[in-house]
Structure formats: C-alpha cells, structure tokens
Design a protein around this motif. Structure first.
Motif, PDB file in Angstrom:
ATOM      1  N   LEU A  62       0.794  -1.229   0.000  1.00 16.51           N
ATOM      2  CA  LEU A  62       0.000   0.000   0.000  1.00 16.51           C
ATOM      3  C   LEU A  62       0.831   1.286   0.000  1.00 16.51           C
ATOM      4  O   LEU A  62       0.508   2.219  -0.744  1.00 16.51           O
ATOM      5  N   PRO A  63       1.910   1.412   0.798  1.00 22.20           N
ATOM      6  CA  PRO A  63       2.593   2.698   0.827  1.00 22.20           C
ATOM      7  C   PRO A  63       3.653   2.882  -0.252  1.00 22.20           C
ATOM      8  O   PRO A  63       4.342   3.902  -0.275  1.00 22.20           O
ATOM      9  N   TYR A  64       3.774   1.915  -1.172  1.00 19.57           N
ATOM     10  CA  TYR A  64       4.859   1.966  -2.157  1.00 19.57           C
ATOM     11  C   TYR A  64       4.345   2.414  -3.522  1.00 19.57           C
ATOM     12  O   TYR A  64       3.141   2.348  -3.803  1.00 19.57           O
ATOM     13  N   PRO A  65       5.249   2.881  -4.409  1.00 21.55           N
ATOM     14  CA  PRO A  65       4.821   3.495  -5.676  1.00 21.55           C
ATOM     15  C   PRO A  65       4.051   2.537  -6.568  1.00 21.55           C
ATOM     16  O   PRO A  65       4.360   1.343  -6.663  1.00 21.55           O
ATOM     17  N   VAL A  66       3.067   3.079  -7.263  1.00 25.00           N
ATOM     18  CA  VAL A  66       2.222   2.258  -8.121  1.00 25.00           C
ATOM     19  C   VAL A  66       3.008   1.683  -9.289  1.00 25.00           C
ATOM     20  O   VAL A  66       2.692   0.578  -9.777  1.00 25.00           O
ATOM     21  N   GLU A  67       4.054   2.383  -9.750  1.00 26.77           N
ATOM     22  CA  GLU A  67       4.831   1.854 -10.868  1.00 26.77           C
ATOM     23  C   GLU A  67       5.597   0.596 -10.506  1.00 26.77           C
ATOM     24  O   GLU A  67       6.079  -0.129 -11.382  1.00 26.77           O
ATOM     25  N   TYR A  68       5.740   0.309  -9.221  1.00 24.66           N
ATOM     26  CA  TYR A  68       6.387  -0.913  -8.775  1.00 24.66           C
ATOM     27  C   TYR A  68       5.400  -1.874  -8.133  1.00 24.66           C
ATOM     28  O   TYR A  68       5.771  -2.720  -7.318  1.00 24.66           O
ATOM     29  N   VAL A  81      -5.557   0.600   7.621  1.00 25.04           N
ATOM     30  CA  VAL A  81      -5.766  -0.756   7.116  1.00 25.04           C
ATOM     31  C   VAL A  81      -5.158  -1.772   8.087  1.00 25.04           C
ATOM     32  O   VAL A  81      -5.778  -2.785   8.425  1.00 25.04           O
ATOM     33  N   LEU A  82      -3.924  -1.491   8.536  1.00 21.69           N
ATOM     34  CA  LEU A  82      -3.288  -2.377   9.507  1.00 21.69           C
ATOM     35  C   LEU A  82      -4.145  -2.525  10.757  1.00 21.69           C
ATOM     36  O   LEU A  82      -4.283  -3.628  11.299  1.00 21.69           O
ATOM     37  N   GLU A  83      -4.687  -1.422  11.251  1.00 25.27           N
ATOM     38  CA  GLU A  83      -5.503  -1.491  12.463  1.00 25.27           C
ATOM     39  C   GLU A  83      -6.696  -2.411  12.262  1.00 25.27           C
ATOM     40  O   GLU A  83      -7.032  -3.222  13.137  1.00 25.27           O
ATOM     41  N   GLU A  84      -7.358  -2.293  11.104  1.00 28.24           N
ATOM     42  CA  GLU A  84      -8.514  -3.155  10.820  1.00 28.24           C
ATOM     43  C   GLU A  84      -8.101  -4.628  10.799  1.00 28.24           C
ATOM     44  O   GLU A  84      -8.799  -5.490  11.350  1.00 28.24           O
ATOM     45  N   LEU A  85      -6.972  -4.926  10.167  1.00 32.40           N
ATOM     46  CA  LEU A  85      -6.517  -6.316  10.085  1.00 32.40           C
ATOM     47  C   LEU A  85      -6.133  -6.853  11.458  1.00 32.40           C
ATOM     48  O   LEU A  85      -6.476  -7.991  11.820  1.00 32.40           O
ATOM     49  N   GLY A  93      -2.341  -8.697  10.818  1.00 31.73           N
ATOM     50  CA  GLY A  93      -1.969  -7.287  10.847  1.00 31.73           C
ATOM     51  C   GLY A  93      -0.477  -7.090  11.038  1.00 31.73           C
ATOM     52  O   GLY A  93       0.162  -6.326  10.297  1.00 31.73           O
ATOM     53  N   LEU A  94       0.092  -7.786  12.010  1.00 31.93           N
ATOM     54  CA  LEU A  94       1.527  -7.668  12.247  1.00 31.93           C
ATOM     55  C   LEU A  94       2.318  -8.255  11.088  1.00 31.93           C
ATOM     56  O   LEU A  94       3.384  -7.737  10.723  1.00 31.93           O
ATOM     57  N   GLY A  95       1.796  -9.317  10.472  1.00 33.25           N
ATOM     58  CA  GLY A  95       2.474  -9.906   9.325  1.00 33.25           C
ATOM     59  C   GLY A  95       2.572  -8.933   8.163  1.00 33.25           C
ATOM     60  O   GLY A  95       3.612  -8.849   7.489  1.00 33.25           O
ATOM     61  N   ASP A 247      11.669   3.422  12.079  1.00 36.58           N
ATOM     62  CA  ASP A 247      10.792   4.553  12.368  1.00 36.58           C
ATOM     63  C   ASP A 247       9.398   4.314  11.787  1.00 36.58           C
ATOM     64  O   ASP A 247       8.384   4.532  12.457  1.00 36.58           O
ATOM     65  N   SER A 248       9.362   3.866  10.519  1.00 44.18           N
ATOM     66  CA  SER A 248       8.074   3.579   9.890  1.00 44.18           C
ATOM     67  C   SER A 248       7.441   2.320  10.484  1.00 44.18           C
ATOM     68  O   SER A 248       6.221   2.271  10.691  1.00 44.18           O
ATOM     69  N   GLY A 249       8.267   1.316  10.780  1.00 51.01           N
ATOM     70  CA  GLY A 249       7.746   0.085  11.350  1.00 51.01           C
ATOM     71  C   GLY A 249       7.105   0.288  12.706  1.00 51.01           C
ATOM     72  O   GLY A 249       6.126  -0.401  13.053  1.00 51.01           O
ATOM     73  N   ARG A 250       7.637   1.219  13.484  1.00 49.49           N
ATOM     74  CA  ARG A 250       7.046   1.485  14.802  1.00 49.49           C
ATOM     75  C   ARG A 250       5.631   2.033  14.676  1.00 49.49           C
ATOM     76  O   ARG A 250       4.775   1.771  15.540  1.00 49.49           O
ATOM     77  N   LEU A 251       5.387   2.790  13.625  1.00 54.86           N
ATOM     78  CA  LEU A 251       4.015   3.244  13.398  1.00 54.86           C
ATOM     79  C   LEU A 251       3.115   2.057  13.066  1.00 54.86           C
ATOM     80  O   LEU A 251       1.946   2.030  13.468  1.00 54.86           O
ATOM     81  N   GLY A 252       3.642   1.081  12.337  1.00 53.58           N
ATOM     82  CA  GLY A 252       2.863  -0.123  12.070  1.00 53.58           C
ATOM     83  C   GLY A 252       2.498  -0.859  13.343  1.00 53.58           C
ATOM     84  O   GLY A 252       1.360  -1.326  13.506  1.00 53.58           O
ATOM     85  N   ILE A 253       3.445  -0.961  14.269  1.00 49.92           N
ATOM     86  CA  ILE A 253       3.164  -1.622  15.549  1.00 49.92           C
ATOM     87  C   ILE A 253       2.134  -0.828  16.342  1.00 49.92           C
ATOM     88  O   ILE A 253       1.231  -1.402  16.975  1.00 49.92           O
ATOM     89  N   ALA A 254       2.240   0.494  16.312  1.00 46.56           N
ATOM     90  CA  ALA A 254       1.264   1.337  17.020  1.00 46.56           C
ATOM     91  C   ALA A 254      -0.142   1.110  16.474  1.00 46.56           C
ATOM     92  O   ALA A 254      -1.118   1.001  17.238  1.00 46.56           O
ATOM     93  N   ALA A 255      -0.271   1.028  15.152  1.00 47.83           N
ATOM     94  CA  ALA A 255      -1.588   0.794  14.552  1.00 47.83           C
ATOM     95  C   ALA A 255      -2.121  -0.586  14.913  1.00 47.83           C
ATOM     96  O   ALA A 255      -3.306  -0.744  15.229  1.00 47.83           O
TER      97      ALA A 255
END
Length: 390
Positions: A62-68, A81-85, A93-95, A247-255
């Motif tokens: 989801l957070p990566y460029p559409v061209e890739y 989305v992570l929070e919902e999962l 969600g963690l996966g 730094d970004s992964g910690r936000l994933g854990i928070a969600a």
C-alpha cells in the motif's frame, strides 16, 4: 463470540479511494479472517492463503509506488488498514507490517534497476518478506550484530544467525543486515536475500505466549552467496537503512496495538451489555461504565497519536520522535485495555471461549517488538534533551 468481525470504527479518510479501500478490507475481514481467528490461533496455523489474497487485492504494498506494484497510499491510510486487520487477527496485521518493513530498504535505498527487478513481486506478486536485524546477542544493541558478509569477486558471502524473525523459515525473501567493515554502526550493510538461497535455514519456531499462528524463528546463514546487485544502499549504510525502516515500522506496531485494543473494547462492551446481574445489564453499573470509558479514551488517544505521526511522515517532515511516542503509548494502552477487558468479563475473560484472554496475551509482545518500550523512551528523551553525557 470468539469469531466475530471487529466493530467498525468511524474513520476520517482523506479520499473516496481510501474509503473504498477500508470497505474492501472490512469485507475481507468479515468473510475471510475473523471467522477462523480463534481456531487457527489455537492450532498455531499460519494463514498463508490469507496473505495470498491480500497480495492479490493489492494490500501488501500500500505505501509503495504504483509503478512498482504498490498502492501509492499515504501512511495515514495504510496504518488504518493495519488497524482493521490487527483487530481481526494480529497474526495478519503484524504480518503485513513486517512484510512492509522488509520492503522498505529496497523501496527507499535501492536503485531504479533493483526496484524494477524485485519490488513488483514483493508488493503484488504473492511473495512474503521478513526482516533480519536482531541476533541472539544483539537485540536492543543492534549495532553490535555479528552476522558478517565478505566480498568474493562480484558476490557477497554471508555467515551468521538472526533471531526473533517473524515469518522465519517461511518467508520468500529476507532483508538482512550484516557486518561488512569496522565494528559499530558504520560497518553494517543491507542485503536482499532470497528465501530459498543455498545455505539459508531456519530453526524450529519459538514457542510463544501469544500469536501462535505467526512463526517466529532464528535463521542461519551458512555461506549464503548473493550478488552485489542485491546490496541495498552503499556499503556501511546498513544501520541508517535499518533505523529508517524502524521509524516507519514502529508506526505499524502502534496501529496494530490500537487494533488489538479496539477489539478488546468491543468484546468488553458486547459482554457488559448482555450480561445481567441484580436484574440489569452490568454495563449499567457505574464502576464498570467508568472502566469502559477509560478503555475507550485510551483507544482513541492512541489512534490520534499514530495518525498524527503518520501525517508528519506523509508531509516529508521528521517523525522519529512521534513514531517512538506512538509505539510507546499505543502498545502500553493495548496492554492496559486488554487487561481491563479480561476484568470486565470476569471468570469468562480468563477462558479461551472468549477473545479477551487471547488479546491480552497478544498485546504483551507489542511492548517488545521493533524496539522495547524502554528503548522508545530512550529515543524520545534523546530528541528532547540530546544524547546523554558519558
């Protein structure tokens, strides 16, 4: 009660596309994830088919460029989305959070050629990733890692062990940090290692308190050979690569923690509304109502904190301090809210017939992964007061 989808949360989403995305996720949760959560977690089954469906739906990039092959979504949306999962099943969600973390080094530090060669398969081709930083003797002190990569012509040969690897033994690729030079953080380099590389093996999965459906294992690299085209970033840049990803992964854990807390609140509210004592629902009693009010406040505060940090990231502003704050607060809140949910359910909260005890066990690990909460306090204090004197 164990197998219900989580209660829908009213969300402030920036676009119609984001609202459609959340609707899609909620339908997948209702149909494919929530009904089997309790049974599969108790049996310790990893839902690989769920990750295949998530990949096919475009939810692994989801957070990566559409061209890739990514979704080009802001972190503000991806985290919701992570929070919902995670509210439906933390293993999922963690996966997804760990997979996104494993893609970060390539997406942020890889060359255009590397991204074109590998990222589409990682974001939408059904592959599943893992992140190899921690070692048996290098956890919080990650800069002291001992896994080593040495040059051999145009290749690198990697030897060492990594510990506490989510998806260890089942991942299709690993982002691995290995020492290529001097001791300390300046001698570390990042590599993209195929999951089927000769010399790569996994130990038996750890026997964990919670998240039994998610394999966590040591991986061993015994003469694993990768080409220089799988080096991510410059030689010696690996520690900076790792910190940027964290730094970004910690936000994933928070969600994810907020999702677990929301699920616990939902379970407590449902039980308190239906359970009658002394002729009325126990939700009518002030002591319990105040407990539920505190739980709801913790959930809302955590959600606001991680979203505020995500908006800084989306704006290209520094967010490391806020990410550490979000990880600290949201995971502590999840531990408190899940513990209180068990209390609301009383004796039933202590049984596996209701989800509260599983959520409580799962919440604990979130205070540990991707930097313990003691490490988060160190990060926050360093931003506030500068490095400590020695």
């Amino acid at each position: 009660m164990n197998d219900r989808a989580p209660q829908a949360v009213d969300r402030q989403l920036p676009t119609d596309e984001a609202r459609d995305l959340i609707s899609l996720v909620r339908e997948m949760v209702r149909r494919d994830i929530a009904p089997a959560t309790a049974e599969e977690e108790e049996a310790g089954r990893f839902p690989r088919e769920t990750f295949t469906r998530l990949s096919e739906a475009g939810l692994l990039g989801l957070p990566y460029p559409v061209e890739y092959g990514g979704g080009d979504q802001p972190y503000e949306v991806y985290l919701q989305v992570l929070e919902e999962l995670a509210a439906a099943r933390l293993t999922v969600g963690l996966g997804v959070s760990v997979h996104t973390l494993a893609c970060h080094a390539l997406a942020a530090f890889g060359t255009d050629e590397q991204r074109a060669a590998h990222l589409p398969a990682m974001t939408g081709g059904g592959l599943l990733g893992a992140y190899g930083l921690s070692e048996p003797a290098a956890g919080s002190d990650a800069a002291s890692l001992r896994t080593r990569a040495r040059r051999d012509g145009d290749d690198w040969v990697i030897d060492g062990s990594k510990a506490w690897i989510t998806h260890g033994g089942i991942a299709d690729f690993y982002t691995v940090m290995a020492r290529t030079g001097e001791e300390g953080p300046r001698g570390i380099t990042a590599f993209l290692v195929p999951g089927d590389a000769p010399g790569l093996s996994a130990a038996a999965p750890e026997r964990k308190m919670g998240m039994k459906g998610s394999p966590t294992a040591q991986i061993h690299l015994d003469g694993v050979r990768v080409g220089d085209d799988r080096r991510l970033g410059a030689e010696g840049q690996g520690f900076a690569v790792a910190l940027a990803a964290l730094d970004s992964g910690r936000l994933g854990i928070a969600a994810c923690a907020t999702g677990v807390a929301q699920a616990a609140l939902d379970a407590a509210l449902e039980y308190a509304s239906g359970r009658r004592q002394f002729g009325r629902p126990i939700a009518d009693f002030q002591g319990l109502r105040f407990l539920l009010a505190d739980m709801a406040t913790q959930v809302e505060a955590g959600r606001a904190l991680y979203l505020a940090a995500a908006r800084l990231r989306d704006a290209g502003l520094p967010f490391s301090r806020q990410a550490a704050m979000a990880k600290l607060f949201c995971t502590d809140a999840a531990m408190k809210v899940t513990t209180d949910a068990v209390q609301v359910l009383g004796g039933y909260g202590y049984t596996a017939d209701f989800p509260a005890e599983r959520l409580m066990r799962e919440a604990k690990v979130l205070q540990i992964v991707e930097g313990t909460n003691q490490i988060q306090r160190m990060v926050i204090a360093r931003h506030l007061a500068g490095p400590e004197s020695r």
